[in-house]
Motif scaffolding. Structure first.
Motif, short mmCIF file in Angstrom:
data_model
loop_
_atom_site.label_atom_id
_atom_site.label_comp_id
_atom_site.label_asym_id
_atom_site.label_seq_id
_atom_site.Cartn_x
_atom_site.Cartn_y
_atom_site.Cartn_z
N SER A 1 11.61 -17.69 7.80
CA SER A 1 10.26 -17.95 8.32
C SER A 1 9.27 -18.19 7.18
O SER A 1 8.44 -19.11 7.24
CB SER A 1 9.78 -16.78 9.18
N GLU A 2 9.33 -17.36 6.16
CA GLU A 2 8.42 -17.52 5.03
C GLU A 2 8.63 -18.87 4.35
O GLU A 2 7.67 -19.55 3.96
CB GLU A 2 8.60 -16.38 4.04
N LEU B 1 17.84 -9.62 10.14
CA LEU B 1 16.39 -9.74 10.15
C LEU B 1 15.80 -10.06 8.77
O LEU B 1 14.86 -10.86 8.68
CB LEU B 1 15.74 -8.50 10.75
N PRO B 2 16.29 -9.46 7.67
CA PRO B 2 15.74 -9.86 6.36
C PRO B 2 15.92 -11.35 6.07
O PRO B 2 15.02 -11.99 5.51
CB PRO B 2 16.52 -8.99 5.37
N ASP C 1 0.05 -14.00 8.77
CA ASP C 1 -0.16 -12.69 9.40
C ASP C 1 -1.26 -12.71 10.45
O ASP C 1 -1.62 -11.66 10.98
CB ASP C 1 -0.49 -11.65 8.32
N ARG D 1 13.41 -13.28 8.16
CA ARG D 1 12.07 -13.20 7.57
C ARG D 1 11.94 -14.18 6.41
O ARG D 1 10.94 -14.90 6.30
CB ARG D 1 11.81 -11.76 7.10
N CYS E 1 12.00 -16.53 17.46
CA CYS E 1 11.75 -15.38 16.60
C CYS E 1 10.36 -15.53 15.98
O CYS E 1 10.12 -16.47 15.22
CB CYS E 1 12.82 -15.31 15.52
N ARG F 1 7.33 -15.51 13.63
CA ARG F 1 7.47 -15.77 12.19
C ARG F 1 7.46 -14.50 11.36
O ARG F 1 8.08 -14.44 10.29
CB ARG F 1 6.34 -16.71 11.73
N THR F 2 6.76 -13.44 11.81
CA THR F 2 6.73 -12.20 11.03
C THR F 2 8.00 -11.38 11.23
O THR F 2 8.24 -10.44 10.48
CB THR F 2 5.52 -11.35 11.42
N VAL F 3 8.80 -11.70 12.22
CA VAL F 3 10.10 -11.10 12.54
C VAL F 3 9.96 -9.64 12.97
O VAL F 3 10.49 -9.23 14.01
CB VAL F 3 11.08 -11.23 11.36
N TYR F 4 9.27 -8.85 12.18
CA TYR F 4 9.17 -7.42 12.47
C TYR F 4 7.91 -7.06 13.25
O TYR F 4 7.78 -5.94 13.73
CB TYR F 4 9.15 -6.62 11.15
#
Length: 367
Positions: A151-152, A144-145, A184, A148, A126, A128-131
């Protein structure tokens, strides 16, 4: 992690840790609770940097995630493998062979292990930004939230603090390596779940019970969430393979090839492999949770200028003018591992093999 009502996920229930008397690696356990402050990082730096230059692996003992939160991440990771039909999983297949990216799904039997035996593990990576441009299986969308937030947490709380400490160990400004790992920025850092499935006795015999050959990781830092099924081994400084012991809610951290290049050899990429679990855990599937960090794609892998390195001590895999970017290096490595034929080193296939392309040593296996 989010504090709202969470969508249900089937529980992943691993077996208890092995009771076998294995040759365990003596991994240092680092209390990382002080890593969130400059003073704490300065205190940790001598110990951490000594460990990462000698042993190459360390365990981080840090209860920043609760046991329940860690269990939840394993539950979510297993959703792709148990709640998504195979045809849908393949719609999200990674472009590993085509583009050198592990983002997405990797099916079983993609890689050759040895003597014609192919791997029996599947992965889901996945971004790291997921979206950010990655589409996920429908069953994973409710989570997904949480992914995220996971990942953060790994990127900012764990990875960046490790990178700050490693920079201090080289007498560099704390943000030297952090600036090369933007959340990012364009790059391939990702959370990944790997599910290993049991193999036949014939396959175990043909591969000497090795599931993944000894190798070094492509990126900069690998973060592994400890889980009970023993299978990971590290090559100790004395040349012996030793098992990594499970520690509840601990993180196992190692250095990859890219940080070795960026540090001019100050930190060494560490050699490890995956083998068949001990007798009391065989026949069980093994689920692993990881965060694989890579520098931003545009970062050129040349040694940083460090007071800790005398000119003669700087190790270079490439001349500076020929050094690849992180994006180029990971594509070379990812498109080779398990997919291209390796040749024996010095005629001894039982010990080491290598893949060389255009005169460049891309990958070495340690058997």
């Amino acid at each position: 992690m989010p504090a709202t009502t969470l969508p249900p996920a089937p529980r992943w229930v691993p077996p208890p840790p092995t009771k076998e008397n294995l040759d365990w690696a003596d991994l240092p356990i680092i209390d990382f609770s002080k890593a969130s402050t400059p003073e704490g990082r300065a205190e940790l730096a001598p110990r951490v940097c000594d460990v990462m230059r000698t042993v190459g692996f360390m365990c981080i003992d840090w209860a920043s995630l609760t046991d329940d939160q860690t269990d939840r991440i394993f539950d979510i990771g297993d959703v792709v493998f148990t709640q998504v039909p195979e045809a849908e999983r393949m719609q999200h297949a990674s472009k590993l062979a085509e583009e050198g990216s592990k983002i997405g799904y990797k099916p079983r039997q993609l890689w050759t292990i040895d003597n014609g035996v192919r791997d029996q593990h599947e992965q889901y990576a996945c971004h790291r930004t997921v979206y950010g441009g990655q589409k996920h299986p429908k069953a994973l969308e409710p989570f997904l939230p949480e992914l995220r937030a996971f990942s953060e947490f790994n990127h900012y709380d764990v990875l960046h603090n490790i990178l700050r400490i490693l920079a201090l160990g080289m007498e560099l400004p704390e943000d030297t390596f952090v600036k090369m790992h933007g959340f990012d920025a364009v790059g391939d850092s990702h959370a990944r779940w790997i599910k290993y499935h049991p193999r036949t006795e014939e396959d175990e015999s043909k591969t000497n019970s090795v599931w993944l050959k000894g190798h070094t990781d492509t990126g900069t830092v690998t973060i592994l969430y400890s889980q009970p099924i023993s299978a990971l081994q590290i090559l100790s400084p004395d040349g012996k393979w030793r098992w990594v012991k499970h520690i509840d809610n601990a993180l196992v951290v190692n250095i990859g090839e890219s940080l070795e290049m960026l540090s001019g050899g100050f930190y060494k990429a560490t050699i490890h492999r995956v083998v068949q679990p001990p007798a009391d855990q065989r026949g069980r599937t093994r689920l692993g949770t990881y965060y694989f960090a890579l520098a931003d794609d545009a970062v050129r892998l040349v040694p940083v200028a460090s007071p800790a390195l005398a000119q003669g001590d700087v190790a270079r895999k490439f001349a500076d003018e020929r050094a690849p970017t992180m994006g180029e290096w990971r594509r070379m490595r990812y498109m080779a591992y398990g997919l291209k034929e390796a040749v024996p080193v010095g005629g001894d296939v039982a010990r080491q093999e290598k893949i060389v392309e255009n005169g460049v040593l891309v990958l070495k296996y340690y058997n």
